[in-house]
Design a protein around this motif. Sequence first.
Motif, PDB file in Angstrom:
ATOM      1  N   LYS A   8      -3.978  -8.634 -32.485  1.00  9.94           N
ATOM      2  CA  LYS A   8      -5.154  -8.625 -33.757  1.00  9.94           C
ATOM      3  C   LYS A   8      -6.267 -10.123 -32.385  1.00  9.94           C
ATOM      4  CE  LYS A   8      -6.895 -13.609 -34.321  1.00  9.94           C
ATOM      5  NZ  LYS A   8      -7.350 -14.757 -34.173  1.00  9.94           N
ATOM      6  N   ILE A   9      -7.126  -9.391 -32.776  1.00  4.99           N
ATOM      7  CA  ILE A   9      -8.156 -10.098 -31.722  1.00  4.99           C
ATOM      8  C   ILE A   9      -8.870 -10.592 -32.247  1.00  4.99           C
ATOM      9  CG2 ILE A   9      -8.889  -7.053 -31.370  1.00  4.99           C
ATOM     10  CD1 ILE A   9     -10.782  -7.087 -32.652  1.00  4.99           C
ATOM     11  N   GLY A  10      -9.342 -12.091 -30.886  1.00  2.82           N
ATOM     12  CA  GLY A  10      -9.749 -12.796 -31.637  1.00  2.82           C
ATOM     13  C   GLY A  10     -11.629 -12.727 -32.074  1.00  2.82           C
ATOM     14  N   GLY A  11     -12.289 -14.338 -32.617  1.00  3.75           N
ATOM     15  CA  GLY A  11     -13.243 -14.039 -32.762  1.00  3.75           C
ATOM     16  C   GLY A  11     -14.549 -13.790 -32.000  1.00  3.75           C
ATOM     17  N   ASN A  12     -13.559 -14.024 -30.755  1.00  4.72           N
ATOM     18  CA  ASN A  12     -15.454 -13.840 -29.767  1.00  4.72           C
ATOM     19  C   ASN A  12     -15.309 -11.937 -29.267  1.00  4.72           C
ATOM     20  OD1 ASN A  12     -16.053 -16.551 -29.151  1.00  4.72           O
ATOM     21  ND2 ASN A  12     -13.909 -17.357 -28.129  1.00  4.72           N
ATOM     22  N   ILE A  13     -14.304 -11.829 -29.276  1.00  6.48           N
ATOM     23  CA  ILE A  13     -14.699 -10.152 -28.804  1.00  6.48           C
ATOM     24  C   ILE A  13     -15.182  -9.642 -29.897  1.00  6.48           C
ATOM     25  CG2 ILE A  13     -13.087  -7.904 -29.186  1.00  6.48           C
ATOM     26  CD1 ILE A  13     -10.628  -9.105 -27.844  1.00  6.48           C
ATOM     27  N   ILE A  14     -14.959 -10.371 -31.348  1.00  7.51           N
ATOM     28  CA  ILE A  14     -15.643  -9.755 -32.027  1.00  7.51           C
ATOM     29  C   ILE A  14     -17.404  -9.834 -32.082  1.00  7.51           C
ATOM     30  CG2 ILE A  14     -16.460  -9.636 -35.390  1.00  7.51           C
ATOM     31  CD1 ILE A  14     -12.830  -9.798 -35.478  1.00  7.51           C
ATOM     32  N   ASP A  15     -17.520 -11.171 -31.512  1.00  7.38           N
ATOM     33  CA  ASP A  15     -18.892 -11.493 -31.474  1.00  7.38           C
ATOM     34  C   ASP A  15     -20.018 -11.066 -30.801  1.00  7.38           C
ATOM     35  OD1 ASP A  15     -19.466 -13.966 -34.039  1.00  7.38           O
ATOM     36  OD2 ASP A  15     -18.267 -15.440 -32.439  1.00  7.38           O
ATOM     37  N   LEU A  36      -4.434  -3.079 -35.945  1.00  4.86           N
ATOM     38  CA  LEU A  36      -5.004  -4.291 -36.137  1.00  4.86           C
ATOM     39  C   LEU A  36      -5.149  -5.546 -36.698  1.00  4.86           C
ATOM     40  CD1 LEU A  36      -7.351  -5.496 -33.617  1.00  4.86           C
ATOM     41  CD2 LEU A  36      -8.613  -2.879 -35.121  1.00  4.86           C
ATOM     42  N   VAL A  37      -5.264  -6.284 -36.493  1.00  2.97           N
ATOM     43  CA  VAL A  37      -6.067  -7.661 -37.341  1.00  2.97           C
ATOM     44  C   VAL A  37      -6.776  -8.844 -36.984  1.00  2.97           C
ATOM     45  CG1 VAL A  37      -4.667  -9.504 -38.682  1.00  2.97           C
ATOM     46  CG2 VAL A  37      -3.355  -7.796 -38.214  1.00  2.97           C
ATOM     47  N   HIS A  38      -7.777  -8.755 -37.838  1.00  7.03           N
ATOM     48  CA  HIS A  38      -8.732  -9.636 -36.696  1.00  7.03           C
ATOM     49  C   HIS A  38      -9.599 -10.484 -38.030  1.00  7.03           C
ATOM     50  CE1 HIS A  38     -11.718  -8.012 -40.175  1.00  7.03           C
ATOM     51  NE2 HIS A  38     -11.059  -7.257 -39.668  1.00  7.03           N
ATOM     52  N   GLY A  39      -9.699 -11.851 -36.800  1.00  8.78           N
ATOM     53  CA  GLY A  39     -10.370 -12.864 -37.469  1.00  8.78           C
ATOM     54  C   GLY A  39     -12.295 -12.753 -38.092  1.00  8.78           C
ATOM     55  N   GLY A  40     -13.130 -13.474 -37.762  1.00 10.08           N
ATOM     56  CA  GLY A  40     -14.573 -13.501 -38.541  1.00 10.08           C
ATOM     57  C   GLY A  40     -15.222 -13.637 -37.404  1.00 10.08           C
ATOM     58  N   GLY A  41     -14.801 -14.788 -35.894  1.00  9.92           N
ATOM     59  CA  GLY A  41     -16.657 -14.787 -35.380  1.00  9.92           C
ATOM     60  C   GLY A  41     -16.608 -16.067 -35.951  1.00  9.92           C
ATOM     61  N   LYS A  42     -17.791 -15.768 -35.565  1.00  9.22           N
ATOM     62  CA  LYS A  42     -19.534 -17.043 -36.427  1.00  9.22           C
ATOM     63  C   LYS A  42     -20.154 -16.527 -36.955  1.00  9.22           C
ATOM     64  CE  LYS A  42     -19.513 -19.030 -31.494  1.00  9.22           C
ATOM     65  NZ  LYS A  42     -18.658 -18.028 -30.393  1.00  9.22           N
ATOM     66  N   SER A  43     -19.811 -14.635 -37.449  1.00 13.95           N
ATOM     67  CA  SER A  43     -20.010 -14.395 -38.835  1.00 13.95           C
ATOM     68  C   SER A  43     -20.324 -15.388 -39.220  1.00 13.95           C
ATOM     69  CB  SER A  43     -19.688 -13.611 -38.959  1.00 13.95           C
ATOM     70  OG  SER A  43     -20.201 -12.272 -37.356  1.00 13.95           O
ATOM     71  N   ALA A  44     -19.262 -15.963 -39.845  1.00 13.76           N
ATOM     72  CA  ALA A  44     -19.447 -16.128 -40.879  1.00 13.76           C
ATOM     73  C   ALA A  44     -19.921 -17.536 -41.181  1.00 13.76           C
ATOM     74  CB  ALA A  44     -17.697 -16.408 -41.928  1.00 13.76           C
ATOM     75  N   THR A  45     -20.230 -17.701 -40.502  1.00 13.31           N
ATOM     76  CA  THR A  45     -20.610 -20.020 -39.786  1.00 13.31           C
ATOM     77  C   THR A  45     -22.115 -19.137 -39.718  1.00 13.31           C
ATOM     78  OG1 THR A  45     -18.685 -20.632 -38.966  1.00 13.31           O
ATOM     79  CG2 THR A  45     -21.234 -21.482 -38.179  1.00 13.31           C
TER      80      THR A  45
END
Length: 258
Positions: A8-15, A36-45
Amino acid sequence: MSKVTVIKIGGNIIDNATELEQFLTDFSKIEGYKVLVHGGGKSATKMAQSIGLVPQMIDGRRITDAPMLDVVVMIYAGQINKHIVAQLQAKDNNAIGFSGADGNLIQSVKRNHPTIDYGFVGDVKKVNTELLATLLETGIVPVFSAITHDKNGQLLNTNADTIASELAIALSEVFDVTLTYCFEKQGVLQDSDDDSSVITEINEALYNKLKSEKVIHSGMIPKLDNCFNSLSRGVQKIKIGHHKMLQNQTVLHTTITL
């Protein structure tokens, strides 16, 4: 027994485009079956604010009303997921992007909290282990966004750490599973202001002690709760740290044990 690595990768990597590229390079080199599982980072906000929505959070958890659900589905299952899949294809990993609704891979139930209405937020109930195992055995690299469904036509925003944990638990019925949480830090820290203060191994007794001393607090608590739940239900090994550990075992990180 074949091995599977669930990451799982955290949002700060995605950003961070550079960091994401480096992570995906390391991930693509992992041999054998992987998820691989990913969140969304700050993009959705950011997207929500750009169309006049005001994101609501309670204790670090997003309240997902109907307009916000549209945004997170669009960003998580669309933009971010397909961007990651395309980059993995460029690195010769035959990735396919999934939400929980695809192939009925992850079924959830809408969260029912006694005092807080989280909106369209899901708690995982069932993983389609048979289909997931088949995908892995045919050489597919599944990439999961943090969107699931309730089998009644409703999509649900679901915690990505929990999705990774539940996928790892389900796959442990068939495979020898390592669950890895990659984020911007080197591991669980003794001092949140000192990046070098990594606690290299945490068992349940130490975890309870560190919680009572407030060394471990806020967002790290649900992450570690997921870890111990996973270990108690069949997952072989759990690591938390920076993605550099994926290709270099000597890099400082935290190992979670019972």
